[in-house]
Write a protein that holds these residues in place. Structure first.
Motif, short mmCIF file in Angstrom:
data_model
loop_
_atom_site.label_atom_id
_atom_site.label_comp_id
_atom_site.label_asym_id
_atom_site.label_seq_id
_atom_site.Cartn_x
_atom_site.Cartn_y
_atom_site.Cartn_z
N ASP A 97 -6.47 4.80 -5.18
CA ASP A 97 -6.84 5.43 -3.91
C ASP A 97 -7.64 6.70 -4.13
O ASP A 97 -8.64 6.95 -3.44
CB ASP A 97 -5.59 5.79 -3.10
CG ASP A 97 -5.05 4.62 -2.31
OD1 ASP A 97 -5.67 3.54 -2.35
OD2 ASP A 97 -4.01 4.78 -1.65
N GLU A 159 -6.80 -2.20 1.09
CA GLU A 159 -7.73 -1.20 0.56
C GLU A 159 -9.19 -1.62 0.76
O GLU A 159 -10.04 -0.82 1.14
CB GLU A 159 -7.46 -0.99 -0.93
CG GLU A 159 -6.18 -0.21 -1.24
CD GLU A 159 -6.28 1.25 -0.84
OE1 GLU A 159 -7.41 1.74 -0.65
OE2 GLU A 159 -5.23 1.89 -0.70
N LYS A 183 -1.85 -1.72 3.80
CA LYS A 183 -2.05 -0.68 2.80
C LYS A 183 -0.79 0.15 2.53
O LYS A 183 -0.54 0.56 1.40
CB LYS A 183 -3.18 0.24 3.26
CG LYS A 183 -3.60 1.30 2.27
CD LYS A 183 -4.83 2.03 2.78
CE LYS A 183 -5.17 3.21 1.89
NZ LYS A 183 -4.22 4.32 2.02
#
Length: 337
Positions: A97, A159, A183
């Motif tokens: 991330d 994502e 997510k």
């Protein structure tokens, strides 16, 4: 109506102390296993893994796995490896991330990508994913492996979906909720479902714990969405305003955009799509969110998911575990109270 603490006369604010106490003995074993499995002869791997693993997170997801197993009378060893697997899945996701989001800060510290670079962060995340699956296979419970491996795929899908919708004010509320379901909520859901699965609890209990984790995860993300526009870096685990500066389309923004004038929509498109998102723009964004009740609406959505998660704890037969799991919900929601 907000999520209530199970003890109506408790003066102290909700905390995760109860689940931490319940899982303390097993979590010490989980932590030892995490350190062991994060090791490697390749020096960079333990350096990066330790940087994130030791950065002060509460280890909430593995605690939920331990608690959800103990709640249904599990007395084996599998919950320790599954809890460590859950934490590795989470840690790998954070590493990835931060690269995708180009984040500089995580829990008040420089992100791994800022210290070692994007390539090393991604590759170490991949290593941790591999170690997670190794532990799942060692447990040898196919249903648990299916749940966690499916969660891993769903998280990655979320994502990619978020990336494709990034900086686009055309993102709908329905699409956004689907993204955070994948997510964020998917791992919470898997973390709590595998406990009753390995405890061989009734299907109704497995379903209830899956719902508990999912709704807790949704509430958790919506609370974070609110805090990004009015919380603190300590509470949020990253810089306040990062979502705005990164052009992340979150529920408060979607609500304010839908309720705003054309002039306000021009502002949102300029800020989120074209990067006109400095401090003055952030202050204006906050004023628009307040004017249209977007933060209050998001808080109420979070509370609604919290109430659903709280109700799911009724399926837990063990009183101490039931209270500990309910306390986690109250703690999550209390961050915006």
């Amino acid at each position: 109506m907000s999520v209530a603490h199970p003890k109506p006369d408790v003066a102290a604010r909700p905390s995760v102390a109860a689940i931490a106490d319940l899982t303390k003995a097993d979590m010490s074993r989980v932590n030892a296993l995490i350190l062991s499995m994060a090791g490697s002869n390749v020096e960079l791997i333990p350096q990066i893994a330790d940087h994130l693993i030791s950065s002060g997170g509460k280890r909430l997801r593995p605690m939920l796995t331990i608690a959800s197993a103990l709640a249904f009378g599990y007395r084996g060893e599998a919950h320790v490896k599954l809890a460590a697997s859950v934490e590795f899945l989470h840690t790998a996701t954070l590493l990835h991330d931060d690269v995708v989001d180009e984040s500089d800060l995580r829990r008040g510290r420089k992100t791994a990508r800022m210290i070692w670079g994007n390539q090393a962060s991604v590759l170490v995340g991949d290593y941790l994913l591999g170690q997670a699956f190794r532990m799942m296979v060692e447990v040898g419970v196919m249903r648990a492996l299916a749940i966690l491996s499916n969660a891993s795929a769903v998280i990655a899908e979320g994502e990619v979906w978020q990336l494709s919708a990034a900086k686009s004010m055309a993102t709908s509320e329905k699409d956004y909720m689907a993204v955070i379901d994948a997510k964020t909520a998917a791992l919470f859901s898997a973390a709590t479902e595998v406990g009753p699965v390995i405890a061989q609890a009734p299907q109704e209990a497995q379903d209830a714990m899956r719902l508990y984790g999912r709704d807790l995860g949704l509430a958790f993300q919506l609370v974070d969405d609110v805090l990004d526009y009015g919380g603190s870096a300590d509470a949020l685990g990253k810089n306040v305003g990062d979502d705005f500066r990164e052009g992340k389309i979150t529920l408060p923004v979607i609500l304010a955009y839908a309720r705003g004038s054309e002039e306000e929509r021009v502002f949102w498109r300029s800020a989120m799509e074209e990067g006109e998102n400095g401090n003055d723009a952030l202050r204006h964004a906050r004023s628009l969110l307040a004017a249209h009740g977007a933060l209050d609406e998001t808080k109420e959505r979070a509370r609604a998911f919290g109430r659903s998660a709280f109700a799911a704890t009724r399926a837990v037969p063990d009183p101490a575990a039931r209270e500990a799991l309910a306390d986690v919900v109250a703690f999550c929601i209390d961050r915006i109270n």
